[in-house]
Design an enzyme around this catalytic site. Structure first.
Site, PDB file in Angstrom:
ATOM      1  N   THR A 191       0.834  -1.158  -0.053  1.00 19.11           N
ATOM      2  CA  THR A 191      -0.112  -0.009   0.016  1.00 19.11           C
ATOM      3  C   THR A 191       0.728   1.246  -0.271  1.00 19.11           C
ATOM      4  O   THR A 191       0.430   2.258  -0.529  1.00 19.11           O
ATOM      5  CB  THR A 191      -1.060  -0.036   1.250  1.00 19.11           C
ATOM      6  OG1 THR A 191      -1.880  -1.146   1.134  1.00 19.11           O
ATOM      7  CG2 THR A 191      -1.909   1.336   1.290  1.00 19.11           C
ATOM      8  N   SER A 250       1.687  -7.211  -0.921  1.00 16.57           N
ATOM      9  CA  SER A 250       2.503  -8.120  -0.003  1.00 16.57           C
ATOM     10  C   SER A 250       1.751  -9.559  -0.083  1.00 16.57           C
ATOM     11  O   SER A 250       2.592 -10.705   0.493  1.00 16.57           O
ATOM     12  CB  SER A 250       2.776  -7.829   1.294  1.00 16.57           C
ATOM     13  OG  SER A 250       1.757  -7.728   2.125  1.00 16.57           O
ATOM     14  N   THR A 273       1.706  -4.486   4.358  1.00 14.58           N
ATOM     15  CA  THR A 273       1.817  -4.744   5.635  1.00 14.58           C
ATOM     16  C   THR A 273       1.261  -6.303   5.859  1.00 14.58           C
ATOM     17  O   THR A 273       1.156  -6.710   7.061  1.00 14.58           O
ATOM     18  CB  THR A 273       0.752  -3.875   6.551  1.00 14.58           C
ATOM     19  OG1 THR A 273      -0.555  -3.896   5.778  1.00 14.58           O
ATOM     20  CG2 THR A 273       1.393  -2.300   6.501  1.00 14.58           C
ATOM     21  N   ASP A 274       0.391  -6.608   4.968  1.00 16.12           N
ATOM     22  CA  ASP A 274      -0.260  -7.896   4.968  1.00 16.12           C
ATOM     23  C   ASP A 274       0.752  -9.183   5.700  1.00 16.12           C
ATOM     24  O   ASP A 274       0.593 -10.026   6.438  1.00 16.12           O
ATOM     25  CB  ASP A 274      -0.979  -8.439   3.708  1.00 16.12           C
ATOM     26  CG  ASP A 274      -2.272  -7.639   3.594  1.00 16.12           C
ATOM     27  OD1 ASP A 274      -2.759  -6.815   4.292  1.00 16.12           O
ATOM     28  OD2 ASP A 274      -2.943  -7.849   2.312  1.00 16.12           O
TER      29      ASP A 274
HETATM   30  N1  ASP Z   1      -2.638  -5.359   1.132  1.00 21.70           N
HETATM   31  C1  ASP Z   1      -1.672  -4.478   1.217  1.00 21.70           C
HETATM   32  C2  ASP Z   1      -0.258  -5.170   1.122  1.00 21.70           C
HETATM   33  O1  ASP Z   1      -0.088  -5.925   1.928  1.00 21.70           O
HETATM   34  C3  ASP Z   1      -1.727  -3.881   2.508  1.00 21.70           C
HETATM   35  C4  ASP Z   1      -0.757  -2.789   2.768  1.00 21.70           C
HETATM   36  O2  ASP Z   1       0.170  -2.879   2.244  1.00 21.70           O
HETATM   37  O3  ASP Z   1      -1.014  -2.272   4.015  1.00 21.70           O
HETATM   38  O4  ASP Z   1       0.291  -5.056  -0.055  1.00 21.70           O
END
Ligand code: ASP
Length: 322
Positions: A13, A55, A88-89
């Site tokens: 993200t 991610s 973050t995932d």
């Molecule tokens: N879905 C996103 C990812 O992990 C969430 C994020 O980056 O916060 O790529």
């Protein structure tokens, strides 16, 4: 003198933007590549875009590539710290993978964002600046791989994504952050007392993970065997217990030398063999199941994967997981 920071982008993200239709998507141009001037006063930045992946698309293969990139770059030139931007995932998994497979004294700091680059209150650049501030801090050395988000510093070993959307999503249940970030300084208040390092240069063996639940039926564990996984992590109940229905499956995996590692579904406390009833942790331990101390299921899975694929001499998995 200004320190030199290796800044590696992997996507997520923090590298995305919201479209007119309201979908958060990766861009051809990573918006972070325009922002390194915001870091100039903090450090000399060497910037590399390793991947631009959401991610959930990151696998242990990319984690190993990232590990190799860090080792190559830090061997080839003077680097004082590494900052990695990541979705973050699965950030905690990449962070933990690097924790186990690198043994550098310089800080390795991962960060991300919960709001993409053009959303109101976007937190990406803020977190990136904080991550670089931590990476240049002398006290961040020798603390293992760190995760920096929302004014806090967490250990890769302890931290986990706890909220689907909140900017304070990364928490370290049971342990708390190891440092706080104020406007003027980084205040560390804990330090890890031990680190583990495992040599790995390929990942051919496969490890599955299953969540245990009330009424789980026995055939699920057969899948591990049928699909030829070489190890399995069970996210067990409470202190690491399972329903009686799956005991036979566990026993037959162990008899075939397929390690069965138990963690708890609870995010506080330590899983250990306490109960002696059918399916209780003590009984499973006596059958040869291994308890993973103090890490969650997704990290235990990576740990088993790394442990089974080590290039060094075969590990005693029981000791490795203690
Ligand atoms: N879905 C996103 C990812 O992990 C969430 C994020 O980056 O916060 O790529």
């Amino acid at each position: 003198m200004k320190k030199t920071i290796l800044l590696i982008h992997t996507g997520g993200t923090i590298s995305m933007a919201m479209s007119a239709e309201g979908a958060v998507m990766p861009n051809k141009e990573n918006p972070l590549m325009q922002e390194s001037n915001k870091l100039d006063s903090l450090a000399t930045i060497i910037e590399i875009e390793a991947f631009n992946l959401p991610s959930p698309h990151i696998t242990p293969k990319e984690m190993l590539q990232l590990r190799n990139l860090i080792v190559e770059q830090t061997t080839a030139q003077q680097i004082d710290g590494v900052v990695i931007t990541h979705g973050t995932d699965t950030l905690e998994e990449t962070a933990y993978f690097l924790e186990l497979t690198t043994n550098l004294a310089i800080p390795i700091v991962l960060t991300g964002a919960m709001r993409s680059s053009n959303e109101l209150g976007a937190d990406g650049i803020y977190n990136l600046v904080e991550a670089v501030r931590v990476a240049v801090d002398e006290e961040a050395r020798d603390k293992g791989v760190l995760v920096v988000m929302n004014d806090e510093v967490h250990l890769a070993v302890n931290t986990t994504k706890t909220s689907t959307s909140s900017v304070n999503t990364f928490q370290s249940p049971q342990y708390g952050p190891i440092g706080l970030i104020t406007k003027s300084r980084i205040l560390f208040h804990h330090a890890p007392i031990r680190r583990q390092y495992v040599e790995v240069n390929h990942l051919s063996k496969r490890v599955a993970m299953l969540k245990v639940y009330a009424g789980m039926e026995e055939d699920l564990l057969d899948v591990v065997l049928a699909c030829k996984y070489e190890g399995v992590v069970l996210e067990g109940l409470g202190q690491g217990n399972v329903p009686p229905s799956v005991v036979k499956g566990i026993e037959s995996l162990i008899q075939r030398n397929i390690p069965v590692v138990l963690v708890s579904r609870c995010f506080n406390g330590i899983a250990e063999g306490v109960y002696g009833y059918m399916g209780g942790g003590k009984m499973l331990e006596d059958l040869g199941a291994i308890f993973a101390t103090g890490i969650n299921g997704q990290k235990a899975r990576l740990k088993l994967l790394i442990g089974l694929n080590t290039t060094g001499k075969p590990l005693n998995l029981k000791d490795f997981f203690l």
